[in-house]
Design a protein around this motif. Structure first.
Motif, PDB file in Angstrom:
ATOM      1  N   PRO A 228       0.838  -1.199   0.000  1.00 59.66           N
ATOM      2  CA  PRO A 228       0.000   0.000   0.000  1.00 59.66           C
ATOM      3  C   PRO A 228       0.880   1.259   0.000  1.00 59.66           C
ATOM      4  O   PRO A 228       1.894   1.322   0.699  1.00 59.66           O
ATOM      5  CB  PRO A 228      -0.801  -0.101   1.294  1.00 59.66           C
ATOM      6  N   ILE A 229       0.482   2.231  -0.776  1.00 57.10           N
ATOM      7  CA  ILE A 229       1.238   3.476  -0.885  1.00 57.10           C
ATOM      8  C   ILE A 229       1.371   4.133   0.488  1.00 57.10           C
ATOM      9  O   ILE A 229       2.432   4.665   0.836  1.00 57.10           O
ATOM     10  CB  ILE A 229       0.560   4.422  -1.890  1.00 57.10           C
ATOM     11  N   CYS A 230       0.319   4.058   1.305  1.00 58.84           N
ATOM     12  CA  CYS A 230       0.365   4.697   2.623  1.00 58.84           C
ATOM     13  C   CYS A 230       1.450   4.076   3.517  1.00 58.84           C
ATOM     14  O   CYS A 230       2.074   4.779   4.308  1.00 58.84           O
ATOM     15  CB  CYS A 230      -0.998   4.652   3.296  1.00 58.84           C
ATOM     16  N   MET A 231       1.703   2.781   3.364  1.00 60.78           N
ATOM     17  CA  MET A 231       2.762   2.135   4.161  1.00 60.78           C
ATOM     18  C   MET A 231       4.144   2.610   3.700  1.00 60.78           C
ATOM     19  O   MET A 231       5.027   2.841   4.530  1.00 60.78           O
ATOM     20  CB  MET A 231       2.660   0.616   4.036  1.00 60.78           C
ATOM     21  N   LEU A 232       4.325   2.746   2.409  1.00 64.00           N
ATOM     22  CA  LEU A 232       5.596   3.244   1.887  1.00 64.00           C
ATOM     23  C   LEU A 232       5.824   4.691   2.330  1.00 64.00           C
ATOM     24  O   LEU A 232       6.942   5.070   2.683  1.00 64.00           O
ATOM     25  CB  LEU A 232       5.604   3.145   0.358  1.00 64.00           C
ATOM     26  N   PHE A 233       4.748   5.474   2.326  1.00 61.21           N
ATOM     27  CA  PHE A 233       4.845   6.863   2.760  1.00 61.21           C
ATOM     28  C   PHE A 233       5.248   6.944   4.235  1.00 61.21           C
ATOM     29  O   PHE A 233       6.086   7.761   4.624  1.00 61.21           O
ATOM     30  CB  PHE A 233       3.521   7.592   2.518  1.00 61.21           C
ATOM     31  N   GLU A 234       4.672   6.090   5.059  1.00 57.24           N
ATOM     32  CA  GLU A 234       5.021   6.088   6.491  1.00 57.24           C
ATOM     33  C   GLU A 234       6.490   5.730   6.691  1.00 57.24           C
ATOM     34  O   GLU A 234       7.160   6.302   7.549  1.00 57.24           O
ATOM     35  CB  GLU A 234       4.124   5.132   7.268  1.00 57.24           C
ATOM     36  N   ALA A 235       6.995   4.780   5.910  1.00 61.26           N
ATOM     37  CA  ALA A 235       8.414   4.415   6.007  1.00 61.26           C
ATOM     38  C   ALA A 235       9.286   5.614   5.625  1.00 61.26           C
ATOM     39  O   ALA A 235      10.309   5.877   6.276  1.00 61.26           O
ATOM     40  CB  ALA A 235       8.714   3.224   5.111  1.00 61.26           C
ATOM     41  N   ASP A 236       8.879   6.347   4.594  1.00 58.58           N
ATOM     42  CA  ASP A 236       9.617   7.551   4.205  1.00 58.58           C
ATOM     43  C   ASP A 236       9.571   8.594   5.314  1.00 58.58           C
ATOM     44  O   ASP A 236      10.583   9.223   5.628  1.00 58.58           O
ATOM     45  CB  ASP A 236       9.035   8.157   2.926  1.00 58.58           C
ATOM     46  N   ARG A 237       8.400   8.781   5.909  1.00 58.57           N
ATOM     47  CA  ARG A 237       8.267   9.780   6.986  1.00 58.57           C
ATOM     48  C   ARG A 237       9.192   9.467   8.148  1.00 58.57           C
ATOM     49  O   ARG A 237       9.771  10.371   8.756  1.00 58.57           O
ATOM     50  CB  ARG A 237       6.829   9.835   7.482  1.00 58.57           C
ATOM     51  N   LYS A 238       9.344   8.183   8.482  1.00 61.71           N
ATOM     52  CA  LYS A 238      10.225   7.805   9.592  1.00 61.71           C
ATOM     53  C   LYS A 238      11.691   8.063   9.268  1.00 61.71           C
ATOM     54  O   LYS A 238      12.500   8.261  10.167  1.00 61.71           O
ATOM     55  CB  LYS A 238      10.008   6.339   9.950  1.00 61.71           C
ATOM     56  N   ALA A 239      12.041   8.049   7.981  1.00 62.56           N
ATOM     57  CA  ALA A 239      13.431   8.244   7.572  1.00 62.56           C
ATOM     58  C   ALA A 239      13.805   9.714   7.418  1.00 62.56           C
ATOM     59  O   ALA A 239      14.977  10.041   7.288  1.00 62.56           O
ATOM     60  CB  ALA A 239      13.683   7.505   6.253  1.00 62.56           C
ATOM     61  N   ILE A 240      12.821  10.599   7.449  1.00 64.67           N
ATOM     62  CA  ILE A 240      13.088  12.023   7.250  1.00 64.67           C
ATOM     63  C   ILE A 240      13.745  12.620   8.491  1.00 64.67           C
ATOM     64  O   ILE A 240      13.319  12.357   9.616  1.00 64.67           O
ATOM     65  CB  ILE A 240      11.774  12.775   6.928  1.00 64.67           C
ATOM     66  N   LEU A 241      14.766  13.407   8.271  1.00 63.70           N
ATOM     67  CA  LEU A 241      15.435  14.082   9.378  1.00 63.70           C
ATOM     68  C   LEU A 241      14.568  15.248   9.862  1.00 63.70           C
ATOM     69  O   LEU A 241      13.847  15.863   9.074  1.00 63.70           O
ATOM     70  CB  LEU A 241      16.791  14.640   8.904  1.00 63.70           C
ATOM     71  N   PRO A 242      14.640  15.563  11.139  1.00 57.97           N
ATOM     72  CA  PRO A 242      13.888  16.731  11.621  1.00 57.97           C
ATOM     73  C   PRO A 242      14.495  18.014  11.046  1.00 57.97           C
ATOM     74  O   PRO A 242      15.689  18.069  10.755  1.00 57.97           O
ATOM     75  CB  PRO A 242      14.060  16.670  13.134  1.00 57.97           C
ATOM     76  N   LEU A 243      13.657  19.023  10.875  1.00 60.12           N
ATOM     77  CA  LEU A 243      14.151  20.305  10.383  1.00 60.12           C
ATOM     78  C   LEU A 243      14.997  20.982  11.451  1.00 60.12           C
ATOM     79  O   LEU A 243      14.730  20.847  12.654  1.00 60.12           O
ATOM     80  CB  LEU A 243      12.980  21.211  10.013  1.00 60.12           C
ATOM     81  N   PRO A 244      16.025  21.726  11.040  1.00 61.72           N
ATOM     82  CA  PRO A 244      16.830  22.467  12.016  1.00 61.72           C
ATOM     83  C   PRO A 244      15.979  23.514  12.729  1.00 61.72           C
ATOM     84  O   PRO A 244      14.995  24.008  12.180  1.00 61.72           O
ATOM     85  CB  PRO A 244      17.895  23.150  11.147  1.00 61.72           C
ATOM     86  N   LYS A 245      16.359  23.847  13.937  1.00 61.05           N
ATOM     87  CA  LYS A 245      15.610  24.838  14.714  1.00 61.05           C
ATOM     88  C   LYS A 245      15.791  26.250  14.148  1.00 61.05           C
ATOM     89  O   LYS A 245      14.884  27.057  14.200  1.00 61.05           O
ATOM     90  CB  LYS A 245      16.034  24.786  16.170  1.00 61.05           C
ATOM     91  N   LEU A 246      16.963  26.529  13.596  1.00 56.66           N
ATOM     92  CA  LEU A 246      17.231  27.847  13.020  1.00 56.66           C
ATOM     93  C   LEU A 246      16.821  27.863  11.547  1.00 56.66           C
ATOM     94  O   LEU A 246      17.014  26.890  10.832  1.00 56.66           O
ATOM     95  CB  LEU A 246      18.717  28.190  13.124  1.00 56.66           C
ATOM     96  N   GLU A 247      16.259  28.987  11.121  1.00 52.57           N
ATOM     97  CA  GLU A 247      15.897  29.147   9.715  1.00 52.57           C
ATOM     98  C   GLU A 247      17.150  29.323   8.873  1.00 52.57           C
ATOM     99  O   GLU A 247      18.201  29.726   9.373  1.00 52.57           O
ATOM    100  CB  GLU A 247      14.994  30.362   9.528  1.00 52.57           C
ATOM    101  N   PHE A 248      17.016  29.012   7.587  1.00 48.78           N
ATOM    102  CA  PHE A 248      18.122  29.241   6.654  1.00 48.78           C
ATOM    103  C   PHE A 248      17.779  30.470   5.827  1.00 48.78           C
ATOM    104  O   PHE A 248      16.728  30.544   5.209  1.00 48.78           O
ATOM    105  CB  PHE A 248      18.301  28.033   5.732  1.00 48.78           C
ATOM    106  N   GLU A 249      18.676  31.423   5.825  1.00 57.20           N
ATOM    107  CA  GLU A 249      18.476  32.643   5.034  1.00 57.20           C
ATOM    108  C   GLU A 249      18.952  32.348   3.621  1.00 57.20           C
ATOM    109  O   GLU A 249      20.155  32.262   3.362  1.00 57.20           O
ATOM    110  CB  GLU A 249      19.261  33.795   5.652  1.00 57.20           C
ATOM    111  N   ALA A 250      17.998  32.180   2.697  1.00 61.00           N
ATOM    112  CA  ALA A 250      18.331  31.753   1.336  1.00 61.00           C
ATOM    113  C   ALA A 250      18.584  32.905   0.378  1.00 61.00           C
ATOM    114  O   ALA A 250      18.791  32.680  -0.799  1.00 61.00           O
ATOM    115  CB  ALA A 250      17.232  30.855   0.796  1.00 61.00           C
ATOM    116  N   CYS A 251      18.533  34.130   0.860  1.00 61.14           N
ATOM    117  CA  CYS A 251      18.795  35.261  -0.050  1.00 61.14           C
ATOM    118  C   CYS A 251      19.998  36.048   0.446  1.00 61.14           C
ATOM    119  O   CYS A 251      20.402  35.941   1.586  1.00 61.14           O
ATOM    120  CB  CYS A 251      17.590  36.157  -0.217  1.00 61.14           C
ATOM    121  N   ARG A 252      20.514  36.801  -0.463  1.00 55.93           N
ATOM    122  CA  ARG A 252      21.687  37.618  -0.110  1.00 55.93           C
ATOM    123  C   ARG A 252      21.277  39.055   0.044  1.00 55.93           C
ATOM    124  O   ARG A 252      20.394  39.550  -0.580  1.00 55.93           O
ATOM    125  CB  ARG A 252      22.731  37.523  -1.216  1.00 55.93           C
TER     126      ARG A 252
END
Length: 103
Positions: A79-103
């Protein structure tokens, strides 16, 4: 040869991901993503649905997506939902600090 800009290298280091680039002029590498976009357009938006409000339209669209999500993956026989859950578990948490992507 691909050369990463300094800003992109900082972006990559900030979020901690690896990069794999497609080869130029090799359309078969990008075709799967493009096919998914076409699939979503055909199956979710054609014919164009109507609803009394955007909120109700989004609720209907969510139900259609959930139904599709419970189906089997075309290659992996899971099932696609099971594959999606496996992907979600493998995702790293976002950093606490924002990234300034512009100069």
């Amino acid at each position: 040869m691909v050369r990463l800009t300094q800003l992109f290298q900082r972006f990559q280091a900030h979020f901690g991901f690896e990069v794999t680039f497609c080869k130029p002029a090799n359309g078969h590498e990008k075709g799967n993503v493009e096919n998914k976009v076409s699939y979503a357009r055909r199956n979710y938006f054609v014919p164009l649905r109507s609803a009394p409000s955007l909120l109700e339209w989004n609720a209907e669209l969510f139900q259609v997506c959930e139904l599709d999500n419970s189906g089997e993956h075309y290659k992996k026989d899971e099932p696609i939902c099971m594959l999606f859950e496996a992907d979600r578990k493998a995702i790293l948490p976002l950093p606490k600090l924002e990234f300034e992507a512009c100069r």
